[in-house]
Design a protein around this motif. Structure first.
Motif: not given
Lengths: 416, 90
Positions: A12-16, A167-178, A180-182, A188-193
Motif C-alpha cells: 500500500l505504501l508503494r502505491e502512494f 532534499e531529505l526534508q522534501e523526501a520525508l514530506a513526500d513520504i508523510l503525505l503518501g 496519510y493517503r494510505v 485505516a485506523r492506524a498507519a505507522e512507519i
C-alpha cells in the motif's frame, strides 16, 4: 480493526510513492532463495507476524547469500513467534541505516481533537508510546481537518524544529503525505512507519510498517484479500472462517466468534451476550479453573437464526464438556430470540450427549418468557441444565462455579 | 411427504408438511408468528398458509424460529426450518 502484515502494508505504501526496500514475500524456503537471488547481495528475512519486537524475539534474520536466505526462511517458516505461527517471510535487501525516524497516522478521539493525527519523531525504532513518555519534545503532531485534508504546508510545518533540511526534508514530506493517503484511501485506523530509515546514501525508506484497517472498510477493498474482517492476534482458524461467513452475509445483529484454542478437548464452549458482559463471563469461567474453547458474543438484537448458528458452531468443537451462555448484562433486546435459537441448536445437537452440562445466564427484556421457552423447549433433553436470571448478574462467579461442578460430574461419567 | 408449504426465508427455508399438520386445530404456528414474528402466516381453509407473497416473505420473515418450536411442542411437528451453515457439515 484488521491488521495487515508488513508485506501487505508495504504494498500500500508503494502505491502512494513511499519507498520500501526491494523484496517480496515467500511462503517456502525455496521461494525465499529465489527472491534473494533476484535481489542479489545481503538480505533480511523477516517473519510476517502480528507481533512487536520481532528482532529481539528472533523473528528477523540476516543472510549474506541466497543459500543462507533459504536456511533462514526454513527456520522461521512454521515456527511460533510469541505464540504466532509464521506462515510467510518477507525477504528484503539489507540496507545500511544512518538514522531512524518514526511517522504515523492515528485516530485521536480525545475530546478536543477527534481527528486523524499525523505524528513524526526523530526517535525511530521504538514504540511511539515510549517516545511520548520519555522524549515528548522529539515528537511533533498535527491534527488533520478531514474536510480540508492534509497539504504539504502542514507536513513541512510538522518537520520544523528538527534538524532536517533540503532534499531529505522534501523526501520525508513526500513520504508523510503518501502515508496519510494510505490511511485515508484504505480507511485505516492506524498507519505507522517505524522505523522510517535514512540510509548511508541519504535515501529515506520505510523499513517497517504497521497498518490496521477499520473493519467497515474491508468490504470496500477486496484486493486486500482479508479473510476475516476482525481484529485477532492470530490468523483465523477454519471454524473462525465458518463463523465469519455467517456474520459477513447477515447484518441483523452481531455474531462475534473467535476460537481461543483448537485443542478443545475438555474445554467449555462459551457464548456471551454483549461484549462487556461476555468478558465478565469468560473471566468467571477462567477463575473457576475451566478452559474456554472460544469467545462468542451475540448481541445488538440478533435474529434467532443467528443465535442458532452461533450455538451450532460452538457445539461443533470436538470434545467440549459444557456450554456456558454468559449473558452478564440486562439487555434491552427481546431475549426470547436467544431462547429460540438456543433451543433449536440444543435439540438438534445434544439429544445424543446425555448428561452434557448447559448453564444459561440471561437477563433483560422479556426475561421470564425467555426462561419459560428455554425450560419448555429443553425439558425432554437428557442434559444437565441450569438457568439463571438477573438476580445472578452480580454473582457470575457462583454461576461459573456451578458450571465447573457440572463439568466435573460429566467428566466422571464420561470416564466411567 | 405430500403437499407442503415451502418458502425461502432470508437465510434458510421453511417447510410445512400438510399431511402431518392435518387435524391441528391450535394453529400454534400462526399464533407464534403473530406474537414473535411478522405475521407472515395466517389461517385459510382450515390450515396455515402464507399471508404474503413468496418474495415478500423473504424480506419479512425474521427467522424467529417460534413457529417450528411451537408446532413441535404443541402441534404436530409438521414444520422444519433449515438454516444451513456454509463450511459446517452435519
Amino acid at each position: 480493526m484488521v491488521r495487515l502484515y508488513e508485506y501487505q502494508g508495504k504494498r500500500l505504501l508503494r502505491e502512494f510513492g513511499v519507498p520500501t526496500p526491494k523484496g517480496d514475500v515467500a511462503s517456502s524456503p525455496g521461494e525465499a532463495r529465489r527472491i534473494a537471488e533476484e535481489i542479489g547481495g545481503a538480505v533480511a528475512v523477516k517473519a510476517q507476524a502480528w507481533v512487536t519486537g520481532r528482532m529481539r524475539a528472533g523473528g528477523i534474520l540476516f543472510a549474506e547469500d541466497p543459500e543462507e536466505a533459504e536456511e533462514a526462511a526454513g527456520r522461521l517458516l512454521g515456527s511460533k513467534l510469541k505464540g504466532f505461527r509464521v506462515e510467510r517471510v518477507l525477504v528484503e535487501e539489507r540496507l545500511s541505516v544512518e538514522r531512524e525516524f518514526y511517522a504515523g497516522v492515528i485516530v485521536d478521539d480525545s475530546y478536543r481533537v477527534k481527528a486523524p493525527t499525523l505524528l513524526f519523531s526523530t526517535e525511530g525504532g521504538v514504540e511511539v508510546e515510549e517516545i511520548m513518555a520519555k522524549h515528548p519534545e522529539r515528537l511533533s503532531r498535527v491534527a488533520v481537518d478531514i474536510l480540508e485534508g492534509l497539504d504539504r504546508g502542514d507536513v513541512l510545518g510538522l518537520l520544523e524544529g528538527f534538524d532536517i533540511e533540503g532534499e531529505l526534508q522534501e523526501a520525508l514530506a513526500d513520504i508523510l503525505l503518501g502515508l496519510y493517503r494510505v490511511f485515508w484511501e484504505y480507511g485505516a485506523r492506524a498507519a505507522e512507519i517505524n522505523p522510517l530509515a535514512v540510509t548511508e546514501e541519504g535515501e529515506a525508506v520505510a523499513l517497517d510498517c504497521r497498518i490496521s484497517i477499520d473493519d467497515s472498510s474491508v468490504i470496500l477493498h477486496p484486493e486486500l484479500e482479508i479473510e476475516v474482517a476482525r481484529e485477532s492476534v492470530t490468523p483465523p482458524t477454519p471454524l473462525d472462517r465458518v463463523a465469519w461467513g455467517v456474520e459477513e452475509r447477515d447484518y441483523r445483529g452481531i455474531f462475534y466468534f473467535m476460537q481461543l484454542t483448537t485443542e478443545t478437548e475438555g474445554c467449555v464452549g462459551f457464548h456471551g451476550i454483549g461484549g462487556g458482559g461476555s468478558l465478565v463471563g469468560v473471566d468467571a469461567l477462567l477463575r473457576a479453573g475451566l478452559r474456554v474453547a472460544n469467545f462468542a458474543d451475540t448481541s445488538g438484537n440478533p435474529t434467532a437464526s443467528k443465535v442458532y448458528r452461533c450455538a451450532r458452531i460452538i457445539l461443533s468443537q470436538p470434545g467440549i464438556h459444557g456450554y456456558f451462555l454468559g449473558g452478564a448484562c440486562i439487555a434491552s433486546q427481546e431475549q426470547w430470540y436467544h431462547a429460540f435459537g438456543l433451543v433449536k441448536a440444543f435439540r438438534e445437537m445434544l439429544r445424543d450427549r446425555p448428561g452434557f452440562p448447559v448453564v444459561i445466564l440471561i437477563a433483560g427484556n422479556k426475561e421470564e418468557e425467555t426462561k419459560r421457552i428455554l425450560e419448555e423447549g429443553l425439558r425432554d433433553l437428557p442434559i444437565r441444565l441450569e438457568i439463571y436470571g438477573r438476580e445472578y448478574l452480580d454473582r457470575v462467579d457462583y454461576v461459573a462455579e456451578r458450571m465447573r461442578r457440572m463439568v466435573e460430574e460429566y467428566r466422571g461419567e464420561l470416564h466411567g | 411427504m405430500g403437499e407442503v408449504l415451502s418458502f425461502e426465508t432470508p437465510t434458510g427455508r421453511f417447510t410445512l408438511d400438510y399431511d402431518r399438520c392435518e387435524g391441528c386445530e391450535g394453529y400454534y404456528c400462526v399464533k407464534a408468528c403473530s406474537l414473535y414474528g411478522r405475521d407472515v402466516l395466517r389461517i385459510r381453509g382450515g390450515r396455515a398458509v402464507l399471508a404474503v407473497g413468496f418474495e415478500e416473505v423473504r424480506r419479512l420473515c425474521i427467522e424467529c424460529l417460534a413457529c417450528e418450536l411451537e408446532c413441535s411442542l404443541r402441534g404436530r411437528g409438521a414444520i422444519r426450518l433449515e438454516l444451513p451453515i456454509s463450511g459446517l457439515e452435519g
